[in-house]
Design a protein around this motif. Structure first.
Motif, short mmCIF file in Angstrom:
data_model
loop_
_atom_site.label_atom_id
_atom_site.label_comp_id
_atom_site.label_asym_id
_atom_site.label_seq_id
_atom_site.Cartn_x
_atom_site.Cartn_y
_atom_site.Cartn_z
N LYS A 1 79.19 -33.34 62.64
CA LYS A 1 78.20 -34.40 62.83
C LYS A 1 77.17 -34.43 61.70
N LYS A 2 77.46 -33.74 60.61
CA LYS A 2 76.54 -33.72 59.47
C LYS A 2 76.51 -35.11 58.85
N ILE B 1 66.16 -47.51 64.19
CA ILE B 1 66.66 -47.85 65.53
C ILE B 1 65.62 -47.48 66.57
N HIS B 2 65.36 -48.39 67.48
CA HIS B 2 64.37 -48.18 68.54
C HIS B 2 65.06 -47.55 69.75
N PRO B 3 64.35 -46.74 70.51
CA PRO B 3 64.96 -46.14 71.71
C PRO B 3 65.55 -47.17 72.66
N ASP B 4 65.03 -48.41 72.64
CA ASP B 4 65.57 -49.45 73.53
C ASP B 4 67.04 -49.70 73.28
N GLU B 5 67.52 -49.44 72.05
CA GLU B 5 68.92 -49.68 71.75
C GLU B 5 69.82 -48.61 72.36
N VAL B 6 69.23 -47.52 72.81
CA VAL B 6 69.99 -46.45 73.46
C VAL B 6 69.69 -46.41 74.95
N ILE B 7 68.39 -46.39 75.29
CA ILE B 7 67.97 -46.36 76.70
C ILE B 7 66.85 -47.38 76.90
N PRO B 8 67.10 -48.48 77.57
CA PRO B 8 66.03 -49.44 77.84
C PRO B 8 64.93 -48.80 78.67
N LEU C 1 74.50 -38.15 75.42
CA LEU C 1 74.88 -39.41 74.81
C LEU C 1 75.31 -39.19 73.37
N ASP C 2 76.51 -39.66 73.06
CA ASP C 2 77.02 -39.60 71.68
C ASP C 2 76.87 -40.97 71.06
N THR C 3 75.62 -41.33 70.74
CA THR C 3 75.32 -42.66 70.19
C THR C 3 74.66 -42.51 68.82
N LYS D 1 69.42 -37.04 65.81
CA LYS D 1 70.36 -36.89 66.93
C LYS D 1 70.65 -35.42 67.08
N PRO D 2 70.05 -34.78 68.08
CA PRO D 2 69.32 -35.36 69.21
C PRO D 2 67.94 -35.86 68.82
#
Length: 357
Positions: free
Chosen positions: A132-133, A151-158, A259-261, A268-269
């Protein structure tokens, strides 16, 4: 192909080790360094997958450099040194391998075989570290990197902030300097606390061993989080080095969800992802702790926790290795109390007893 930086003050030994490593099919020496300060710049420039370190070096000895490396930029490191008496000690300092230099008439062929055997036996770890490097080219423009980083957290968790508080829970975010700082905090914690969730920016392949270090030095039972674990009192859950750590509510229980996003806030994390998830499920019953680290990861979601009535604290500048993440959270108005590193454990204990509300 795994890239290697060789650090040794001896020109002849640098050449020998470089040639021996280059003879192994899966490895390539991309650069060499003469001392710790030279190595620091080469690591920034080349981003190797592995470093080899000599112990006897000018300016800074190899053990001190190894400790600093594990604290500030943890990565696979193998010590190649004539200081055989330090062989066991360096594993406690974070090394993943030790190869004594030739002595008592040992042939170069034998030395080469020992190097080959050690490195090939570490490929399982290097695969985990490089899996994951970030693969972006060093020539990638800053503008293109910022597209991913913003990227805003909303794109992962609203944001769906919990209106009614759930179980008490402690969430901790940290980055640069966080490894040793978290150890100092966990050494002071008793084993009867609410569940603790930790996101520390750390490479994949090191999070499991770091969770074990925390567990070994604390009454809290700490593990690397796996998907679907039920949160229990007296337990700590560390985000894996390649997954976002979140939680979900199932009936009267709370479970981890990995979450693998995409990266969020460059990481990430991400602390933002953890804090957003805690706000969505636990809300005002949570305590969020922002510790030493570079950048602003966690600021957005910590402000959401603060606005929702959660108890938020940040490590003060004096005790931080890097005051970036706490400073950004403070500037955003997301922090109720600013405290010294050595006070964090006491504040967590008091929160668990309802005294910090």
């Amino acid at each position: 192909m795994y890239t290697v930086l060789v650090i040794d003050d001896s020109p002849s030994m640098r050449r020998i080790i470089k040639d021996m490593i280059n003879s192994i099919d899966e490895f390539e020496v991309v650069c060499v360094a003469t001392d710790a300060y030279d190595a620091r710049e080469k690591i920034k420039e080349y981003e190797p997958d592995l470093v080899t370190i000599d112990i006897n070096m000018p300016k800074m000895d190899g053990v001190t450099f190894l400790r600093n490396l594990m604290r500030l930029h943890p990565m696979p490191a193998v010590v190649i040194s004539g200081e055989g008496v330090r062989g066991n000690d360096i594993f406690d300092d974070g090394a993943v391998g030790f190869i004594p230099k030739p002595e008592n008439g040992e042939t170069m062929q034998s030395f080469q075989e020992r190097i080959k055997d050690t490195l090939l036996n570490l490929t399982f770890l290097l695969k985990r570290y490089t899996l994951k490097k970030p693969q972006a080219s060093r020539k990638t423009s800053t503008q293109s990197l910022n597209i991913e980083y913003k990227i805003h957290p909303d794109e992962v968790i609203p944001l769906k902030a919990a209106t009614f508080p759930g179980m008490k829970l402690i969430a901790i975010g940290s980055s640069t300097g966080g490894v040793e700082s978290l150890l100092r905090v966990f050494k002071r914690l008793p084993g009867n606390l609410p569940p603790i969730l930790i996101t520390q920016h750390i490479p994949y392949g090191f999070s499991s061993s770091f969770a074990q270090r925390l567990n070994d030095h604390s009454e809290v039972e700490v593990c690397e989080a796996k998907d679907g674990m039920i949160l229990e009192k007296g337990h700590g859950y560390l985000a894996p080095g390649n997954m976002h750590l979140t939680i979900e509510k199932f009936g009267n229980e709370y479970k981890t969800k990995l979450l693998d996003t995409k990266k969020v806030s460059q990481h990430k994390p991400s602390v933002d992802v953890l804090f957003r998830s805690v706000n969505n499920t636990v809300g005002s019953a949570a305590m969020a702790v922002m510790m030493t680290g570079m950048g602003d990861d966690g600021t957005i979601a910590m402000k959401e926790l603060f606005d929702n009535g959660a108890y938020t604290v940040a490590q003060n500048e004096e005790s931080c290795v890097v005051f970036g993440m706490p400073m950004k959270a403070i500037q955003a108005g997301a922090v109720k109390d600013i405290i010294h590193l050595d006070e964090i454990a006491d504040y967590i204990i008091e929160f668990s007893k309802g005294k910090k509300r």
